[in-house]
Scaffold this motif. Structure first.
Motif, PDB file in Angstrom:
ATOM      1  N   TYR A 144       0.862  -1.177   0.000  1.00 11.46           N
ATOM      2  CA  TYR A 144       0.000   0.000   0.000  1.00 11.46           C
ATOM      3  C   TYR A 144       0.900   1.228   0.000  1.00 11.46           C
ATOM      4  N   PRO A 145       0.485   2.333  -0.581  1.00 11.70           N
ATOM      5  CA  PRO A 145      -0.851   2.580  -1.121  1.00 11.70           C
ATOM      6  C   PRO A 145      -1.099   1.832  -2.426  1.00 11.70           C
ATOM      7  N   LEU A 146      -2.366   1.757  -2.786  1.00  6.70           N
ATOM      8  CA  LEU A 146      -2.784   1.042  -3.981  1.00  6.70           C
ATOM      9  C   LEU A 146      -2.067   1.545  -5.224  1.00  6.70           C
ATOM     10  N   GLU A 147      -1.835   2.846  -5.302  1.00  7.46           N
ATOM     11  CA  GLU A 147      -1.182   3.421  -6.482  1.00  7.46           C
ATOM     12  C   GLU A 147       0.218   2.845  -6.661  1.00  7.46           C
ATOM     13  N   ASP A 148       0.969   2.683  -5.561  1.00  6.33           N
ATOM     14  CA  ASP A 148       2.299   2.090  -5.653  1.00  6.33           C
ATOM     15  C   ASP A 148       2.204   0.643  -6.112  1.00  6.33           C
ATOM     16  N   ARG A 149       1.237  -0.080  -5.559  1.00  2.00           N
ATOM     17  CA  ARG A 149       1.075  -1.481  -5.928  1.00  2.00           C
ATOM     18  C   ARG A 149       0.785  -1.625  -7.421  1.00  2.00           C
ATOM     19  N   GLU A 150      -0.101  -0.770  -7.921  1.00  2.00           N
ATOM     20  CA  GLU A 150      -0.472  -0.880  -9.323  1.00  2.00           C
ATOM     21  C   GLU A 150       0.697  -0.558 -10.254  1.00  2.00           C
ATOM     22  N   LYS A 151       1.522   0.397  -9.866  1.00  2.00           N
ATOM     23  CA  LYS A 151       2.689   0.728 -10.693  1.00  2.00           C
ATOM     24  C   LYS A 151       3.690  -0.421 -10.709  1.00  2.00           C
ATOM     25  N   LEU A 152       3.876  -1.061  -9.558  1.00  5.74           N
ATOM     26  CA  LEU A 152       4.780  -2.212  -9.499  1.00  5.74           C
ATOM     27  C   LEU A 152       4.200  -3.390 -10.273  1.00  5.74           C
ATOM     28  N   LEU A 153       2.900  -3.612 -10.145  1.00  3.70           N
ATOM     29  CA  LEU A 153       2.251  -4.676 -10.916  1.00  3.70           C
ATOM     30  C   LEU A 153       2.380  -4.423 -12.410  1.00  3.70           C
ATOM     31  N   ALA A 154       2.175  -3.166 -12.805  1.00  2.00           N
ATOM     32  CA  ALA A 154       2.289  -2.817 -14.221  1.00  2.00           C
ATOM     33  C   ALA A 154       3.699  -3.071 -14.729  1.00  2.00           C
ATOM     34  N   SER A 155       4.698  -2.740 -13.916  1.00  2.00           N
ATOM     35  CA  SER A 155       6.080  -2.959 -14.338  1.00  2.00           C
ATOM     36  C   SER A 155       6.389  -4.446 -14.442  1.00  2.00           C
ATOM     37  N   MET A 156       5.881  -5.231 -13.499  1.00  2.00           N
ATOM     38  CA  MET A 156       6.095  -6.673 -13.527  1.00  2.00           C
ATOM     39  C   MET A 156       5.457  -7.295 -14.766  1.00  2.00           C
ATOM     40  N   GLU A 157       4.214  -6.895 -15.059  1.00  2.00           N
ATOM     41  CA  GLU A 157       3.507  -7.444 -16.209  1.00  2.00           C
ATOM     42  C   GLU A 157       4.152  -7.003 -17.521  1.00  2.00           C
TER      43      GLU A 157
END
Length: 256
Positions: A144-157
């Motif tokens: 968290y925050p969700l925004e950080d998680r989504e950016k990391l998920l996007a980079s991983m994908e």
């Protein structure tokens, strides 16, 4: 719609109060949330049959949409996004990100209700095995925050899908749409690894998989994981594993 539960994600209900009233008049339960940190818990119980995202008040609504689609379940329920305009690039972008539909803030009450009902009907007709997809897991699950998680998920994908083209952190940052400095900060803060270390680890893991499951030669594997030649690939692999790719492959053969 009386047997359905609706979840509304909004930071300010002022502009969408009439949509809230419509849903309250036609649904069994209407939940309203502006707390992104508890989004997963809200979605889990009771599981909604319809999600309405107010993109007008939620500036990071694209991230929220991708979080729901990627993290909770691909076909959890219909997701409708409220946008400023009836026809817009913004709305099309939401459809690409997985929204079921988007509606203008100026849509009539009757059309809103009809479109919501239509999405519910379409979802009901989706084969049950397609609806029962388990939430995906990732090493960033608890971030968290969700925004950080989504950016990391996007980079991983993005790294997984474009590994051949990713040579360094700058390439990955460009693909995700954030600065190299910000990407490094996110990885260091949440994983204790630099972005470069994460990239190298991912390439090594993919290379080990290819070495153990395919007959690809060293050059082919090198290209597949984003190295310009077999020599550079061998050097990076040995730095990470302590042995060369050839030695790793021979060890696999000897262990059979």
């Amino acid at each position: 719609m009386k047997n359905f539960n609706a979840l509304i994600l909004s930071k300010d209900l002022t502009n969408i109060s009439r949509f809230v009233d419509i849903l309250k008049s036609n649904c069994h339960i209407v939940s309203i949330s502006n707390d992104q940190t508890t989004l997963s818990e809200i979605i889990a119980t009771p599981r909604p049959n319809l999600i309405l995202i107010d993109s007008i008040s939620l500036q990071n609504s694209p991230l929220i949409l991708r979080f729901i689609k990627n993290r909770m379940a691909v076909k959890i329920c219909p997701i409708i996004v409220i946008t400023h305009n009836e026809i817009s690039d913004e709305g099309v972008a939401y459809l690409r990100d997985g929204a079921s539909d988007y509606i203008s803030i100026n849509i009539s009450d009757e059309e809103f209700l009809l479109r919501a009902q239509r999405q519910l009907e379409l979802h009901q007709n989706t084969p049950k095995e397609e609806q029962r997809q388990e939430p995906q897991t990732s090493p960033f699950e608890s971030i968290y925050p969700l925004e950080d998680r989504e950016k990391l998920l996007a980079s991983m994908e993005y790294l997984t899908s474009h590994m051949e083209a990713i040579k360094n952190v700058a390439d990955l940052a460009l693909g995700v749409g954030i600065t190299e400095r910000k990407l490094n900060e996110l990885y260091k803060q949440h994983t204790q690894l630099t972005a470069a270390e994460y990239i190298r680890n991912s390439k090594t893991k993919k290379a080990k998989d290819l070495l153990s499951t395919t007959r690809m030669n060293m050059y082919e594997i090198a290209v597949k994981v984003g190295y310009s030649n077999a020599a550079n690939f061998s050097t990076a692999f040995k730095h990470a594993e302590g042995i060369t790719p050839s030695q790793y492959k021979n060890n696999l053969r000897n262990s059979l």
